[in-house]
Each structure stands twice: as structure tokens, then as C-alpha cells.
Design a protein around this motif. Structure first.
Motif, short mmCIF file in Angstrom:
data_model
loop_
_atom_site.label_atom_id
_atom_site.label_comp_id
_atom_site.label_asym_id
_atom_site.label_seq_id
_atom_site.Cartn_x
_atom_site.Cartn_y
_atom_site.Cartn_z
N PRO A 70 32.94 33.44 28.10
CA PRO A 70 33.38 34.34 29.17
C PRO A 70 34.62 33.80 29.88
O PRO A 70 34.79 32.60 30.08
N PHE A 71 35.48 34.70 30.25
CA PHE A 71 36.72 34.34 30.93
C PHE A 71 36.43 33.99 32.38
O PHE A 71 35.77 34.76 33.10
N HIS A 72 36.90 32.82 32.83
CA HIS A 72 36.66 32.35 34.20
C HIS A 72 37.71 32.97 35.13
O HIS A 72 38.65 32.31 35.56
N GLY A 73 37.51 34.25 35.42
CA GLY A 73 38.50 34.98 36.19
C GLY A 73 38.68 34.46 37.61
O GLY A 73 39.80 34.42 38.13
N ALA A 74 37.58 34.04 38.26
CA ALA A 74 37.67 33.57 39.65
C ALA A 74 38.56 32.34 39.75
O ALA A 74 39.39 32.22 40.66
N CYS A 75 38.43 31.42 38.80
CA CYS A 75 39.25 30.21 38.80
C CYS A 75 40.72 30.54 38.56
O CYS A 75 41.60 30.01 39.25
N TYR A 76 40.98 31.42 37.62
CA TYR A 76 42.36 31.80 37.33
C TYR A 76 42.99 32.52 38.52
O TYR A 76 44.18 32.34 38.81
N ARG A 77 42.22 33.34 39.23
CA ARG A 77 42.76 34.04 40.39
C ARG A 77 43.14 33.07 41.50
O ARG A 77 44.16 33.24 42.18
N LYS A 78 42.32 32.03 41.70
CA LYS A 78 42.64 31.03 42.72
C LYS A 78 43.92 30.27 42.35
O LYS A 78 44.75 29.99 43.21
N ILE A 79 44.06 29.94 41.06
CA ILE A 79 45.28 29.27 40.62
C ILE A 79 46.49 30.17 40.83
O ILE A 79 47.55 29.73 41.30
N LEU A 80 46.33 31.46 40.51
CA LEU A 80 47.44 32.41 40.69
C LEU A 80 47.80 32.56 42.16
O LEU A 80 48.99 32.66 42.51
N GLU A 81 46.81 32.57 43.05
CA GLU A 81 47.09 32.66 44.48
C GLU A 81 47.90 31.45 44.96
O GLU A 81 48.86 31.59 45.73
N SER A 82 47.51 30.26 44.49
CA SER A 82 48.26 29.06 44.87
C SER A 82 49.67 29.10 44.31
O SER A 82 50.64 28.75 45.00
N LEU A 83 49.82 29.51 43.06
CA LEU A 83 51.15 29.62 42.47
C LEU A 83 52.02 30.62 43.22
O LEU A 83 53.22 30.39 43.44
N SER A 84 51.43 31.75 43.63
CA SER A 84 52.19 32.76 44.37
C SER A 84 52.61 32.24 45.73
O SER A 84 53.74 32.50 46.19
N ARG A 85 51.71 31.51 46.41
CA ARG A 85 52.09 30.93 47.70
C ARG A 85 53.21 29.89 47.54
O ARG A 85 54.13 29.83 48.36
N MET A 86 53.14 29.11 46.47
CA MET A 86 54.20 28.13 46.23
C MET A 86 55.53 28.83 45.94
O MET A 86 56.60 28.36 46.35
N GLU A 87 55.47 29.95 45.25
CA GLU A 87 56.70 30.72 45.00
C GLU A 87 57.32 31.19 46.31
O GLU A 87 58.54 31.08 46.52
N ASP A 88 56.48 31.73 47.21
CA ASP A 88 56.99 32.19 48.50
C ASP A 88 57.56 31.03 49.31
O ASP A 88 58.62 31.15 49.95
N LEU A 89 56.86 29.90 49.32
CA LEU A 89 57.33 28.74 50.07
C LEU A 89 58.66 28.23 49.54
O LEU A 89 59.54 27.82 50.30
N LEU A 90 58.83 28.27 48.21
CA LEU A 90 60.10 27.82 47.62
C LEU A 90 61.25 28.75 47.99
O LEU A 90 62.37 28.30 48.24
N LEU A 91 60.98 30.06 48.03
CA LEU A 91 62.03 31.00 48.43
C LEU A 91 62.47 30.77 49.87
O LEU A 91 63.66 30.76 50.18
N ILE A 92 61.48 30.54 50.76
CA ILE A 92 61.82 30.29 52.17
C ILE A 92 62.48 28.92 52.31
O ILE A 92 63.41 28.74 53.10
#
Length: 616
Positions: free
Chosen positions: A460-482
């Protein structure tokens, strides 16, 4: 061949292609069923006329009982989008921690709907080109509103990151007053804009001197929130497209431009060729096997999948399952039960519009069987063209996203001593941000598909874990832009040797952590594609070990930045300059600290992912 020709042009809208596919099925299958009785000219004319009447009916349904124009939809979505600022204002004004937490939770719940609102605005703006053709000739304010909202979204997400610390951090009352005033002004400007092209006038935050700015870990969230509010108030272009940075490249010969435009419209790309082959093969097989099974009901196999085609990858089994359920509900229940979606409505209308179809039960069973034949052809062709599972693609996309993030960090926080100019190469930096954004969009799409597709005999695909990683990556993207905006400010280009060392320590720690995680993921999933480079064990020694190390690096940077500000602003008249320098250094320190914390979260989630897939 007709389906191939219809699907090939890239300029044609997908909905137009679906309608054309349905018309092709009706024309060709109707000709096969009725044979010589079919009018060579009148039959296609009848089908085309019916389609035109359907389009006219949809326009009338949009206008009555009240107009539902794309213009009003964009304006409504835009106002709903800006309403999120109310919750930020209430969270800042809250007297207690519990009340502030409630407002922050509500603001975060609205953040999930922000992406859907942006997509709705982007979709409806295409319709505005038909409602207001003059925007093609005059300045296209409405076309640029999505870009402005995307810039606004980055600033708001930065405020969201900072507000997460607020119930735990004491905030100066004067600071609260300034932010409440600015957010209220922003909301008033947004509400008073009667048109989508009415921009919010920039209101520069002139109250920086009113704030008590101190270089401390507790004061970082307040400084960063203030900076994000300043970006929001100034309408700063954060996510500028690198293709639009050089105005000189836009000036070309008119004849060359026209010929180039025509060639871009008619030339087939690899993506379009694949899509055209898929549509041609799927419809051809569906109609052939549908007519072989039963000639009289051969329409249904082709019509069922004519409305199913989607450009690019998608959750094939989920889409086919939805079509199958809708077909069954439309065939058996008809109009009284249309909960199956588009397929159910189409099935009901087709049934009610037919004469002499025999006993209803036989007709329903025949149509369901024909629809299943079409869906089997659709799934088979999709698997032939895209054999990789979405879960496998998500696993391969994750290390690519980490690599793009590492490159972006290295390009953003380049050691000041290595710079040839006061700021890094802006064009290269934006290209890296663009590449990172593309990788994260692909990862998000694969995660969404992997959660919808069946597991069969796979883990089974561990969707919850991947979503948390994606959230962190997205926040890092925003922080890098700022952070890139902060680094382009003149107050941050002045650094001393100790600060260079702090920035280098931060960059090395984060890059080494991401590099080690990337190599571990590649080694786990793709053992023959391990990157050649430094010894992984050396990276393990440099990985971030915890929040204590984050505080040490951040505190060192703050201490050295305060000493530098005191050294430069020696005169009492330069107190304003000292405050601005400390303010910008605080914002940069918050970005560095948050980036390190997000890297630690990603490291923990990757460990959790490894335990999930390898319990031993």
C-alpha cells in the motif's frame, strides 16, 4: 484516423475534442448500423446541428435565471481568496493563546481551498476572453490577476508559517496595532475593487521605526511576519517568470512573429502525438469490439470513453471506475437518480432520446456491457502507453525534488565571499525556483494519483507520509522565494567573515542532509542509478541532528549580525539604519532556521517511510 486528426492540434480545447470524439462515434457507427439508408450529407448535418443546439442550451442555462459569467466568477473567487486575511488579523488581535490558535487553525483550513480558488480563477479567465474580447487588444489586466494572486499567496503562506509560532511568542502591542492596520487596509482595498483588473494600491509600511526590533530567537517570527506583510502591502513580484525578464527579447519582426505563431499552433509535439495515438487507438478498438458484440448498440462503447480522455497522466483505474458506476446508474435508474455524475446524466439522456430500443432490462444490460468493453479498451491502451504505476513515479520523483531543492538552496545562499556582484545571479536563481516548482507539481500529481489507484498485489502507498514530505518541501520553496527577496535587499549584502561562516554552516548542513536523503532514496528504489560523488558517510556526519543545532547556528548568526549593525551604525542619527539592518537579518535568520527545521522533518519522514516499506 479522424480521431487522430482531431486530437493532434495543441491549440484545440480538450472539451472541444471530447465533443468531436462523440460526434465521430455517432456519425460512423450510425452509418454502419443504418447502411445505405444513411444520408451522406444530412446525417453529419443532423449530428452537427444537435451539437450546436446543445451548445446553445448550455449558454442559455448559464444566462438564466441569472447570468453566471466567468467575469463574476473570477471576481467572487478573488474576494473569497482575500478573505483569508481576516483570520490573520483576528489571530493577531486575539487576547488569549487559545483564541489565537483557533483563528490560526481556521486560516490554515482556508489555505487548502486557496489552491482550488486559484485554479478556478485561472480556468474562468479563459472564458473571460470570450465574454470580453477587448482584453485581447487593450492592456490585459485580468490575465495578470492570477500572477498577482500567486505572488500574494506566497506572502500569505509566509505569514502562515510565522503565525504558527505566535501563541508561544510574546508580541509587542504596537506591533499588533501596525499589522492590524495594514491588514484592514488591504481588506478595504480588496472589497472596494469593483473589477478584476482593479489592483490594490501599494501601501508601504512606514511604521518600521515604531517597532521594537531585537535580534533574538523569540523575535524572529514577528520580524518575518512584518516582512511578509510588507511584501503583501507593496505588491512585490515574487514569482516573476524568467521568460519575461528581458524586454529586448520580446521585440521581433512582425512577419517572423506571425509565421512563428502559425508554426507553434500547427506543429505536433511529442506529448500531442502520444495523446493522439491513445485517443485514436482507444476509440478505434472500442467501436470495433462494440460493434462486434452487438451491432445495434455499438454506440455505447465509444461514447463512454469519448468523454473520458485527459491529457497527460491520470488515475486510469479510478477514472474508469467512476465512468462504469455512472454508466450503470444512468442505464438502470435514468433521470430520477443522477448521482453518478456526467456518465449517469449522459446515459439517462441517451436512453430517453431513443426509440424502439426493446425491453428496458435488455437495453440496460447491453449498454453496460458495451460500456465495459469501451472501458477495457481505454484501460488497456493507457497501460500500454503509461505502464509505470503512480506510486513508483512518486518514489522516483521524490529524490529529484530533493535534488532540485538542494540546487535552489545552494544558488540562493551562495557564500557572500564567492559573489562577483552584491546579489546572486537573479536569472539563474529564478530558473532554479522554476525547476523546483515544476518538480513539486509533478510530485503532487503523482501522490494524488497514487492515493487513488488500486494497490493490487503491491505494498500500500504511504500517502500520509508523502503528503507530510510534500508540505515541508512546499514550505521550503516559499521560504526560499522570500529569502531571495531579502537577500536582494541592500541591507543584507554587507556581511563579515563570521556571518559568512554561519551562512556556509547553514548551507552545508541543509544541503548535506538533503543530499544524503536523496542518495538513500535512490539506493533504495533504484540501486543501479546511485549518483557518483562524495562518500555518503561523510554526508551523514554533516546531517542536521536536531533543533538544538538549529538554535546554535541561528543564534550565532544573530549575534554576529548585531555586532555588525552596531559597528556600522555608530552615530545616533543612524539608529534607523541599524534597526532596518537588524530587521532584515532577523528575517533572513528566520528563513534559515525554518529551512533547517523543515529539513529535519523531511529526514524523520523519510525514516518513517523506510520503516513502512522495510519493517525488519
Amino acid at each position: 484516423m479522424s480521431a487522430f486528426v482531431v486530437a493532434l492540434p495543441e491549440s484545440s480545447n480538450l472539451m472541444c475534442k471530447r465533443i468531436a470524439f462523440g460526434n465521430l462515434v455517432i456519425v460512423y457507427v450510425g452509418t454502419i448500423i443504418h447502411g445505405a439508408e444513411t444520408g451522406i450529407v444530412m446525417h453529419p448535418i443532423h449530428v452537427t446541428s444537435s451539437t450546436a443546439l446543445g451548445a446553445l442550451a448550455s449558454v442559455l442555462a448559464m444566462l438564466f435565471p441569472y447570468p453566471r459569467l466567468a467575469y463574476y466568477e473570477v471576481r467572487k473567487a478573488r474576494r473569497s481568496y482575500i478573505e483569508r486575511l481576516k483570520h490573520f488579523r483576528d489571530a493577531i488581535s486575539a487576547s488569549g493563546n487559545i483564541t489565537a490558535c483557533n483563528f490560526i487553525t481556521e486560516a490554515k483550513s482556508l489555505s487548502g481551498a486557496a489552491e482550488k480558488l486559484l485554479q478556478s480563477i485561472k480556468t474562468n479567465q479563459e472564458g473571460m476572453l470570450w465574454e470580453r474580447p477587448q482584453v485581447r487588444f487593450f492592456k490585459p489586466h485580468c490575465i495578470n490577476s492570477v500572477k498577482k494572486l500567486q505572488d500574494m499567496e506566497i506572502s500569505v503562506r509566509g505569514m502562515d508559517i510565522a503565525l504558527a509560532y505566535f501563541p508561544l511568542v510574546p508580541v509587542d502591542e504596537e506591533f499588533k496595532r501596525v499589522l492590524r492596520q495594514q491588514i484592514s487596509l488591504k481588506l478595504e482595498k480588496a472589497k472596494s475593487s469593483a473589477h478584476c483588473n482593479a489592483t490594490i494600491a501599494p501601501e508601504t509600511m512606514r511604521n518600521e521605526n515604531l517597532l521594537t526590533i531585537s535580534a533574538s530567537l523569540q523575535g524572529l517570527p514577528a520580524s518575518f511576519l512584518h516582512y511578509c506583510m510588507k511584501l503583501l502591502s507593496d505588491n512585490s513580484p515574487i514569482s516573476e517568470d524568467p521568460d519575461c525578464t528581458d524586454g529586448k527579447t520580446q521585440k521581433t519582426d512582425a512577419t517572423e512573429w506571425r509565421l512563428g505563431s502559425i508554426w507553434r499552433v500547427v506543429r505536433p509535439t511529442k506529448k500531442n502525438l502520444v495523446f493522439a495515438f491513445k485517443c485514436s487507438l482507444s476509440l478505434g478498438l472500442a467501436v470495433f469490439f462494440g460493434l462486434t458484440y452487438t451491432k445495434g448498440n455499438g454506440y455505447w462503447a465509444g461514447l463512454t470513453i469519448a468523454i473520458s480522455f485527459v491529457t497527460g497522466r491520470h488515475a486510469t483505474f479510478t477514472l474508469a471506475n467512476a465512468r462504469a458506476q455512472g454508466t450503470a446508474m444512468g442505464s438502470v435508474y435514468g433521470v430520477p437518480c443522477q448521482a453518478g455524475g456526467i456518465s449517469a446524466v449522459i446515459g439517462a439522456l441517451l436512453i430517453l432520446g431513443r426509440d424502439h430500443y426493446g425491453p428496458p432490462s435488455q437495453f440496460a444490460i447491453a449498454r453496460i456491457t458495451e460500456a465495459i468493453i469501451g472501458l477495457i479498451c481505454f484501460i488497456t491502451v493507457e497501460i500500454l502507453f503509461d505502464p509505470s504505476r503512480a506510486a513508483t513515479l512518486a518514489k522516483s520523483q521524490l529524490p529529484q525534488s530533493l535534488r532540485a531543492l538542494r540546487y535552489c538552496i545552494d544558488c540562493t545562499f551562495v557564500s557572500p565571499g564567492q559573489r562577483q556582484v552584491p546579489v546572486p545571479n537573479t536569472l539563474a536563481l529564478r530558473e532554479n525556483h522554476k525547476q523546483l516548482k515544476s518538480c513539486l507539481n509533478e510530485l503532487k500529481k503523482f501522490i494524488r494519483e497514487a492515493e487513488l489507484e488500486p494497490n493490487f498485489w503491491f505494498l500500500p502507498f504511504h500517502g500520509a507520509c508523502y503528503r507530510k514530505i510534500l508540505e515541508s518541501l512546499s514550505r521550503m520553496e516559499d521560504l526560499l522565494l522570500i529569502a531571495s527577496q531579502i537577500l536582494e535587499g541592500s541591507q543584507v549584502t554587507v556581511v563579515e567573515e563570521n556571518m559568512k561562516k554561519d551562512i556556509e554552516d547553514f548551507r552545508t548542513k541543509v544541503s548535506s542532509t538533503l543530499n544524503c536523503l536523496e542518495k538513500e532514496l535512490i539506493k533504495k528504489y533504484f540501486p543501479c542509478e546511485i549518483e557518483l560523488g562524495r562518500n555518503p558517510n561523510a554526508d551523514v556526519l554533516r546531517m542536521l541532528s536536531g533543533n538544538e543545532e538549529v538554535d546554535i547556528i541561528t543564534s550565532s548568526f544573530l549575534q554576529h549580525s548585531t555586532l555588525l549593525a552596531d559597528k556600522i551604525a555608530t552615530d545616533r542619527n543612524e539608529e534607523m539604519l541599524r534597526g532596518q539592518m537588524i530587521f532584515h537579518y532577523n528575517c533572513l535568520a528566520f528563513c534559515m532556521s525554518s529551512l533547517m527545521e523543515e529539513a529535519i522533518r523531511i529526514k524523520n519522514e523519510v525514516k518513517e517511510l523506510g520503516k513502512w516499506e522495510n519493517p525488519s
